[in-house]
Scaffold this motif. Sequence first.
Motif, short mmCIF file in Angstrom:
data_model
loop_
_atom_site.label_atom_id
_atom_site.label_comp_id
_atom_site.label_asym_id
_atom_site.label_seq_id
_atom_site.Cartn_x
_atom_site.Cartn_y
_atom_site.Cartn_z
N PHE A 152 -4.24 6.87 -11.55
CA PHE A 152 -3.88 7.85 -10.55
C PHE A 152 -3.81 9.20 -11.21
CE2 PHE A 152 -1.95 4.42 -7.97
CZ PHE A 152 -2.56 4.74 -6.78
N SER A 153 -4.51 10.16 -10.67
CA SER A 153 -4.39 11.48 -11.26
C SER A 153 -4.55 12.51 -10.16
CB SER A 153 -5.47 11.70 -12.33
OG SER A 153 -6.75 11.59 -11.76
N PHE A 154 -3.91 13.62 -10.36
CA PHE A 154 -4.01 14.69 -9.37
C PHE A 154 -4.11 16.02 -10.10
CE2 PHE A 154 -2.43 17.87 -6.46
CZ PHE A 154 -3.10 17.54 -5.31
N PRO A 155 -5.02 16.89 -9.81
CA PRO A 155 -6.13 16.67 -8.89
C PRO A 155 -7.10 15.63 -9.43
CG PRO A 155 -6.36 18.76 -10.04
CD PRO A 155 -5.03 18.23 -10.41
N PRO A 156 -7.90 14.98 -8.54
CA PRO A 156 -8.80 13.91 -8.97
C PRO A 156 -9.80 14.39 -10.03
CG PRO A 156 -8.70 14.06 -6.57
CD PRO A 156 -7.99 15.25 -7.11
N ASP A 157 -10.22 13.46 -10.88
CA ASP A 157 -11.16 13.81 -11.95
C ASP A 157 -12.59 14.01 -11.44
OD1 ASP A 157 -9.06 13.54 -13.54
OD2 ASP A 157 -9.81 11.88 -14.75
N GLY A 158 -12.96 13.24 -10.47
CA GLY A 158 -14.32 13.34 -9.96
C GLY A 158 -14.53 12.32 -8.87
N PHE A 159 -15.71 12.36 -8.27
CA PHE A 159 -15.97 11.48 -7.14
C PHE A 159 -16.77 10.26 -7.59
CE2 PHE A 159 -18.67 10.02 -3.72
CZ PHE A 159 -17.77 9.88 -2.67
N THR A 160 -16.37 9.08 -7.11
CA THR A 160 -17.14 7.90 -7.44
C THR A 160 -17.02 6.85 -6.34
OG1 THR A 160 -17.49 6.15 -9.05
CG2 THR A 160 -15.23 6.80 -8.70
N LEU A 161 -18.05 6.02 -6.21
CA LEU A 161 -17.99 4.90 -5.29
C LEU A 161 -17.93 3.58 -6.05
CD1 LEU A 161 -20.54 6.02 -2.55
CD2 LEU A 161 -18.08 5.76 -2.29
N ILE A 163 0.83 -1.20 0.00
CA ILE A 163 0.00 0.00 0.00
C ILE A 163 0.87 1.26 0.00
CG2 ILE A 163 -1.64 1.33 1.39
CD1 ILE A 163 -2.99 -1.26 2.14
N GLN A 164 1.94 1.24 0.80
CA GLN A 164 2.82 2.41 0.84
C GLN A 164 3.40 2.68 -0.54
OE1 GLN A 164 2.55 3.78 3.77
NE2 GLN A 164 1.45 1.94 4.33
N THR A 165 3.86 1.61 -1.17
CA THR A 165 4.49 1.76 -2.48
C THR A 165 3.50 2.32 -3.49
OG1 THR A 165 5.82 -0.15 -1.93
CG2 THR A 165 5.84 0.56 -4.20
N MET A 166 2.28 1.83 -3.45
CA MET A 166 1.25 2.34 -4.36
C MET A 166 1.04 3.84 -4.15
SD MET A 166 -1.65 -0.58 -4.39
CE MET A 166 -2.98 0.54 -4.70
N GLY A 167 0.98 4.22 -2.88
CA GLY A 167 0.77 5.63 -2.56
C GLY A 167 1.93 6.49 -3.03
N TRP A 168 3.14 6.04 -2.77
CA TRP A 168 4.30 6.81 -3.21
C TRP A 168 4.36 6.90 -4.72
CZ3 TRP A 168 6.29 10.27 -0.54
CH2 TRP A 168 6.49 10.13 0.83
N PHE A 169 4.01 5.81 -5.34
CA PHE A 169 3.99 5.79 -6.79
C PHE A 169 3.13 6.92 -7.32
CE2 PHE A 169 3.76 4.00 -10.96
CZ PHE A 169 4.93 3.27 -11.03
N ARG A 208 5.93 11.29 -12.47
CA ARG A 208 6.30 12.53 -13.17
C ARG A 208 5.16 13.55 -13.12
NH1 ARG A 208 10.68 13.78 -16.02
NH2 ARG A 208 10.17 15.33 -17.57
N TYR A 209 3.95 13.06 -13.21
CA TYR A 209 2.81 13.98 -13.11
C TYR A 209 1.97 13.61 -11.89
CZ TYR A 209 4.58 15.32 -17.56
OH TYR A 209 5.42 15.76 -18.54
N GLY A 210 2.67 13.18 -10.86
CA GLY A 210 1.99 12.78 -9.64
C GLY A 210 1.71 13.98 -8.74
N THR A 211 1.25 13.68 -7.54
CA THR A 211 0.81 14.72 -6.62
C THR A 211 1.89 15.77 -6.35
OG1 THR A 211 -0.26 12.86 -5.55
CG2 THR A 211 -0.47 14.98 -4.48
N ILE A 212 3.09 15.31 -6.01
CA ILE A 212 4.13 16.25 -5.60
C ILE A 212 4.52 17.17 -6.76
CG2 ILE A 212 6.55 16.44 -4.88
CD1 ILE A 212 6.08 14.04 -3.10
N ASN A 213 4.78 16.56 -7.92
CA ASN A 213 5.17 17.38 -9.06
C ASN A 213 4.05 18.33 -9.50
OD1 ASN A 213 7.90 16.93 -9.65
ND2 ASN A 213 7.43 14.92 -10.49
#
Lengths: 368, 286, 259
Positions: C35-44, B115-121, B126-131
Amino acid sequence: MRRVLFVLVMLSLLCFPLVAGGTTEKTSSADRIAKADEGLDQQTKDFLEDKDFSNQTLVVGVWGGVIEDIIRETIVPSLEARGAKVELLLGGTGDRMAKIYVERNNPTMDICYLNLYECQQAMNDGVTEIPGNKIPAYDDLYPQAQIGGYGMSFMGLGIAYNPDFFDSPPEWKDLWKPEYKGKIGFPTYPGSEGEAFLAIAAILASGDEYNEEAGFQKLQELLPAPLFYTNLDELFMMMTKGDIVAAPVISGYAWTYLDKGMNVAFSWPTEVGTVKMMDVLTIVKNNKHPELADAWTQLALSPRTQKAYAERIYFGPTNSKVVLEGEVAERNVYGEKVDRLIDLDWLHIIDSRSERTLRWNKDVVEYR
Amino acid sequence: MKTKHVWALVMPALLLFVLIFLVPFLLLIVKSFQTYVPGTLISDSSFTWENYTQLFSDGYYFKIYYRTIRIAVISTLAVLVLSYPLSIFLSSMNAKVRGVFMTISILPMIGGAMIQTMGWFAMLMRYGTINSFLLGLHIIKDPIQFLGTELGVIIGLVQSFLPMMIYPLVSSLLAIDREIYDSARTLGARPPKIFFSVTIPLSAPGAMAGAILVFMACLTSFVTPSSLGQGKIQVFGTYAYQQAIQVMNWPFSSSYAIFFILSMGIVVLALNLLARGLRRKRCGSM
Amino acid sequence: MWKHVNRVLSWLILLFMLAPIIIIFLNSFNSSRFFSFPPDGFTLEWYRRFLENNEYRKAIGISTELAFSAVILALSVGIPSAYALFKWDSSKRSILQAVFLSPLMLPGIVWAIGLIQYYSMMGLLGSFIGLVCAHAIIIIPYVIRLVTASLCYLDEDTEHAARTLGATPVKTFFSVTLPAIKPGIIISGIFGFMISFTDVVIATFIAGSKYITYPVRMYVELRTEGLDPLAVAVSAAIMFVIIIIALLAEKSLSWSKYL
């Protein structure tokens, strides 16, 4: 009291996943068979006629994900309707190879899915059965799929690319254009894609698949590599954003990601060629349930299963009776594309894999 | 206590170790002297030194070895540095609040490497949260490459293994007598001085215990370097995996592992002696 | 002033530690397949699919059962050993300690290669007991180390006094020693549980088709499909349950005060 309460809460949390089992439907076995066999071809129906697998459990080693879904939908119901139980042993090919070799005197696995590149070795070592027409569908397979086991699906290693950077589908040599230096995604080594990419580089540089020296030098011209991909999400994300313009990728994967909305296209190179990739179904030698294993194999090769592979993940049919149309036919290794695929000397590749891995690590991964 | 009784207490664990740990390990030693037959797991049982001579014939193995230790040392030091402020903060809380915070701070461990690795990933891409965040604030012009670099691997390792340090550290910080702080303050020592001359020496046994756990976890980590290093950062774990699972050269991977373990054994033994020395100082009764 | 600096630092460090988990939680509601940031939208949607996916639930059940069994085995053989090692003031101690700590050094992968051959020889391959024993081995080092560390704070005078007053060694152990080493036991129990619950390498090798644990399933999906949003949602759900259990444990047992 609080402790008792705590223990109770813990226990109930633990039990939740255990009790959440399925329900059994009370229908007659004939009805169940008819329902499970819907859409099955006559050959397979005949082969399975009057078969009763009660009290038998087949163990199948296979990849997870969509492949597992397809198997559970197309193969498992027909066997379960005939009384069999099926256990899927999910994992990568390496784990499975290890298991069947270690257990070769007393196998617990009956069916083992392998890649083209290791299946011949396993067969030569007497770990898996030599394929034959005891399975009726064997005769319907393309000859290219009768190697090392029962070929399950064809794919081609070609070029996935970002269409914004190319006017026409690129050929292998186009990856070496100076403007793309440092923007070509690399596969990892060892692995089918890595070995094939090395062979292509060797052929481009020297015309000789076996000339690994030339191959490594040619690959170095592309470095630094922006990514050695293991995770396709990331590869195609970087491709969509333009950090990678192209990469050697297996055909089915690229199309799947196009469907997922990525900005990618796929080219079937004709110079040097598209390299043949194949999933192979093998029957483990001396397995405990030969009859059931044969039934599985027939079902797996039947047009119903093969078509589901082709339509859902673009893994091309090896059974020549399967008919595909339109876009699905275009995206799969199908029809004349089957004959155009080039085959590599996988036995030689396996023999040199240990040294080549070291070289790849030193001369490609850590090349500065 | 009589030696006989001590043996009786140790026996069940020892038996389990011999049966489940030692015997497979002996099998590995046997394997390491066998000859690899390419592409198969059936190795030729004739005796050979080749697997060991191969280790010394190529500088590449030492490069991996050196990198593994370097990453582990840097990560352990980073964990040590990061865990002190947090542990001091945690140990200064009242018991109830601390309990909640201790529970929260162990989450990276309970969650597991996957889970940690997935989160860090997701964050380090390159276009992740931090960048995205840094680009959005115009702090950087081009995305920073975290994945596939040692930095990325170290970030992942430090985060995953911090709880291993915080737990023993907080317990040894709490064991320090409050009066020592009071008297130090009365004598006019400033906080930094107190930290270096009271807190650090008295919490050393806990820090050492944690450091050994973290160091060894880093050395043998596999999931973090393989996913965050993206195949570019070869360390011991990833290379052993490559040889054993992908190349299926069991004889060589066995000898490689045995060599690693032997040399690591020396380092760890030294650390253990050091830790024992520190403990002796702390509790004279031992 | 120093106190405030330290507090700010601590909060930042906590944020760093929890960042991956927070991201997993946020992404589990993200309507994008990636995975995308900021998120695209909310879903369950992903949670709904998790509830439909029986395989995942089965895997989680197996993981839980396995982790509990392994921890219990590790504690029941590990605590006496740690106690014995503590009492044993000789050079043999460091040798035995090195033996018990050795699984920390030996990479699981390599041991697993030996283990798979050994288990297949013994007919234990794919068996539940085989998995439990293997996981107990990797938990025992933590039990030994942490219990030994808390024994360090054991007041031996009290123990001695109990013995002088006529208490049997067993009674002394249960009324004096055991309470003193409780923190070590609890911490190592938690460590052990999570090690077993999250282990990928060993389980991939020796788990048979009957006992596919949750991380193995997740690993399989990640290897074949990339970062599957379903796996993200499952992870988030598991994380949520773990947080609840951990906070419950804190509230009703307040184990942290033993630290």
